[in-house]
Enzyme design. Structure first.
Site, PDB file in Angstrom:
ATOM      1  N   PHE A 149      54.045  40.129 100.137  1.00  0.00           N
ATOM      2  CA  PHE A 149      55.054  41.162 100.486  1.00  0.00           C
ATOM      3  C   PHE A 149      54.507  42.585 100.037  1.00  0.00           C
ATOM      4  O   PHE A 149      55.207  43.607 100.476  1.00  0.00           O
ATOM      5  CB  PHE A 149      56.353  40.698  99.883  1.00  0.00           C
ATOM      6  CG  PHE A 149      56.544  41.122  98.460  1.00  0.00           C
ATOM      7  CD1 PHE A 149      56.635  42.324  97.732  1.00  0.00           C
ATOM      8  CD2 PHE A 149      56.189  40.183  97.506  1.00  0.00           C
ATOM      9  CE1 PHE A 149      56.757  42.608  96.314  1.00  0.00           C
ATOM     10  CE2 PHE A 149      56.052  40.128  96.044  1.00  0.00           C
ATOM     11  CZ  PHE A 149      56.504  41.646  95.757  1.00  0.00           C
ATOM     12  N   LYS A 173      49.936  34.755 108.676  1.00  0.00           N
ATOM     13  CA  LYS A 173      51.323  34.223 108.206  1.00  0.00           C
ATOM     14  C   LYS A 173      51.580  35.390 107.224  1.00  0.00           C
ATOM     15  O   LYS A 173      51.455  35.354 105.984  1.00  0.00           O
ATOM     16  CB  LYS A 173      51.068  32.957 107.567  1.00  0.00           C
ATOM     17  CG  LYS A 173      52.330  32.019 107.541  1.00  0.00           C
ATOM     18  CD  LYS A 173      53.357  32.716 106.675  1.00  0.00           C
ATOM     19  CE  LYS A 173      53.399  32.724 105.294  1.00  0.00           C
ATOM     20  NZ  LYS A 173      54.629  33.130 104.456  1.00  0.00           N
ATOM     21  N   GLU A 176      57.302  35.912 104.076  1.00  0.00           N
ATOM     22  CA  GLU A 176      58.688  36.051 105.017  1.00  0.00           C
ATOM     23  C   GLU A 176      59.627  37.000 104.281  1.00  0.00           C
ATOM     24  O   GLU A 176      60.751  37.423 105.025  1.00  0.00           O
ATOM     25  CB  GLU A 176      59.452  34.621 104.414  1.00  0.00           C
ATOM     26  CG  GLU A 176      59.673  34.235 103.024  1.00  0.00           C
ATOM     27  CD  GLU A 176      58.681  33.499 102.447  1.00  0.00           C
ATOM     28  OE1 GLU A 176      58.463  32.769 101.574  1.00  0.00           O
ATOM     29  OE2 GLU A 176      57.519  33.831 102.971  1.00  0.00           O
ATOM     30  N   SER A 226      50.553  35.055  94.304  1.00  0.00           N
ATOM     31  CA  SER A 226      50.441  34.617  92.980  1.00  0.00           C
ATOM     32  C   SER A 226      49.588  33.490  92.675  1.00  0.00           C
ATOM     33  O   SER A 226      49.356  32.840  93.590  1.00  0.00           O
ATOM     34  CB  SER A 226      51.887  34.047  92.589  1.00  0.00           C
ATOM     35  OG  SER A 226      52.068  32.870  93.084  1.00  0.00           O
ATOM     36  N   CYS A 281      48.634  43.967  92.411  1.00  0.00           N
ATOM     37  CA  CYS A 281      47.736  43.172  91.499  1.00  0.00           C
ATOM     38  C   CYS A 281      46.562  43.818  90.599  1.00  0.00           C
ATOM     39  O   CYS A 281      45.925  43.521  89.911  1.00  0.00           O
ATOM     40  CB  CYS A 281      47.063  42.103  92.257  1.00  0.00           C
ATOM     41  SG  CYS A 281      45.863  42.718  93.619  1.00  0.00           S
ATOM     42  N   GLU A 371      52.188  37.412  84.360  1.00  0.00           N
ATOM     43  CA  GLU A 371      52.341  38.422  85.077  1.00  0.00           C
ATOM     44  C   GLU A 371      53.634  38.951  85.396  1.00  0.00           C
ATOM     45  O   GLU A 371      54.346  37.930  86.142  1.00  0.00           O
ATOM     46  CB  GLU A 371      51.427  38.308  86.488  1.00  0.00           C
ATOM     47  CG  GLU A 371      51.472  39.542  87.650  1.00  0.00           C
ATOM     48  CD  GLU A 371      50.881  39.358  88.833  1.00  0.00           C
ATOM     49  OE1 GLU A 371      50.134  40.034  89.340  1.00  0.00           O
ATOM     50  OE2 GLU A 371      50.860  38.166  89.336  1.00  0.00           O
TER      51      GLU A 371
END
Length: 480
Positions: A149, A173, A176, A226, A281, A371
């Site tokens: 995202f 993909k 969402e 993740s 990240c 994290e």
């Protein structure tokens, strides 16, 4: 709703999903701005089958012919830069400045894809009298890219343009939480003249990820997200004989020496820790002070205290993200850390805003390796560079590490000891630029190679070796 139904893009057509319904929220105010129905596994399997047929024709073109479409796509990214940035801002919550930067980086990544014909020209050599060997790159077939995202425009461009330029068909993909940018990408690829079936967008959640990992005709999968999910995708895809490169999380460290430039150092550390509200990240999560760093420390704290959510800080992605940040601040307090700046005190009622937080652990070893993925900077202290490097080395992650100093000897020692794939000197976010590749080590990456730059060519192709003999003589030497 501004965007109403967000559709899949399957074999050149915008198609409604037949699965679970998802709402898409604007982090800036929590309002629903769109909705979509996930694709089903049957829809995924159908589009993969059609992509497989389309890819054979696409792969049959020369790299230079394919690059014409990539060049046109780049032009369209520039033409629609404003529109893409607005979408990026609305679905992710980024500031417009950050949204523009994401689109600009996507343009740079596409420019690299335009250069691919020159990078895959291959080697050729006469290895003996009348015997020639040469190399060539051939596409894999149908591949997939699963993206997060936090960079809904930029991260898909880590993979999509390169994979397409190299002759593959690709299934994207998107998260969402941020599916709108992917739909806009599909519109641009169509306008650029990409044949049907070469670029596809399949929306959904866990079921689609599992379907991608299991589909026998998808031969390679990239993932960014993740660490727990990256490890699952790597194991499941690899178990199904796929080539998998899965990038996970990070907890990046910056070591600050007493001679660090106060103004430049504090500015870069603040930008790294709190830019995009820490949702990247490559953000710095831990600042390690070696000896006395009072000036830089004071500037960082002062700057953080003056940051205003909604002005200096964009929202985080969801209520769940706020809850995770608050829970970690509670954990730090309960374990003896000093909350120097408490973002919970400036949380807003509207939208998913929370202020910056600075947690000082001193010499304590109770700092979690988790994290946080939010506007949280943790501070540790060390007496030497070796001690600071040991703290960084303890992290299970290995995306980035940096040192701030004016002393070359300090730099040499730190760079030698750091365990991370991307290292920096006096830079808060040491992201390589094309053609250099992006990728970490340890639990920040599962699989071999890097996801961008020259290294990505290895991932998206097979290297074919061809040996040709035109020498009619027998046994001119041992090779003939």
């Amino acid at each position: 709703m501004k965007y109403n139904e967000i559709k899949n893009y399957l074999n050149g057509k915008f198609v409604s999903g037949m699965g679970e319904k998802y709402d898409v929220y604007a982090p800036i105010n929590g309002e629903i701005i769109g909705e979509f129905k996930a694709a089903t596994k049957a829809q995924l399997d159908e589009v993969v089958a059609k992509a497989k047929a389309a890819q054979e024709s696409w792969a049959g073109l020369t790299a230079k012919s394919r690059s014409k479409v990539i060049y046109k796509y780049r032009e369209l990214l520039m033409k629609y830069r404003e529109e893409l940035s607005v979408v990026n801002c609305e679905e992710n919550g980024k500031s417009m400045e950050e949204a523009y930067a994401g689109v600009d980086k996507a343009i740079e990544l596409t420019e690299f894809a335009c250069s691919i014909p020159q990078l895959i020209s291959g080697k050729t050599q006469d290895v003996s009298k009348g015997v020639n060997c040469k190399e060539e790159r051939r596409p894999l077939g149908v591949v997939a890219s699963i993206t997060p995202f936090n960079f809904p425009v930029m991260v898909p461009h880590w993979t999509v343009p390169n994979a397409i330029a190299l002759g593959n068909a690709i299934i994207l993909k998107p998260s969402e939480l941020t599916p709108i940018s992917a739909m806009k990408m599909a519109e641009l690829w169509e306008e650029a003249g990409l044949p049907e079936g070469i670029f596809n967008v399949v929306n959904g959640g866990k079921e689609i990820v599992e379907g991608i990992c299991d589909n026998k005709d998808i031969v390679a999968v990239s993932f960014v997200g993740s660490t727990p999910v990256a490890e699952i995708v790597h194991k499941r895809g690899s178990a199904n004989s796929k080539r998998v490169l899965a990038l996970g999380g990070a907890k990046n460290h910056i070591v600050v020496m007493p001679d660090a430039n106060k103004d430049a150092g504090s500015r870069d550390i603040i930008s790294s820790a709190f830019g995009m509200s820490g949702q990247r990240c490559m953000a710095v999560s831990v600042m390690i002070g070696v000896g006395s760093i009072d000036e830089v420390y004071g500037e960082v704290v002062a700057k953080a205290k003056n940051m205003v959510p909604g002005v200096d800080l964009p929202p985080v992605i969801s209520e769940a993200a706020i809850k995770k940040i608050e829970d970690y601040l509670d954990y730090a307090q309960e374990n003896g850390a000093e909350i120097v700046v408490d973002g919970r005190k400036v949380k807003t009622d509207e939208g998913y805003f929370i202020g910056p937080s600075i947690i000082d652990w001193g010499n304590s070893k109770k700092m979690s390796s988790e994290e946080i993925f939010g506007p949280v900077l943790e501070i540790r202290s060390a007496n030497t560079i070796a001690e600071a490097a040991a703290i960084q080395n303890e992290s299970p992650y290995g995306n980035a590490a940096a040192i701030f100093t004016q002393n070359g000897r300090f730099v040499d020692e730190a760079i030698r000891e750091f365990q991370a794939g991307m290292l920096g000197v006096n830079i808060g976010v040491p992201v390589p630029r094309e053609p250099f590749s992006f990728g970490g080590i340890k639990d920040s990456k599962f699989g071999y190679g890097d996801i961008t730059g020259v290294s990505s060519i290895d991932f998206w192709t097979n290297l074919i070796k061809i040996t040709t003999k035109w020498n009619p003589e027998h046994k001119v030497d041992w090779m003939s």
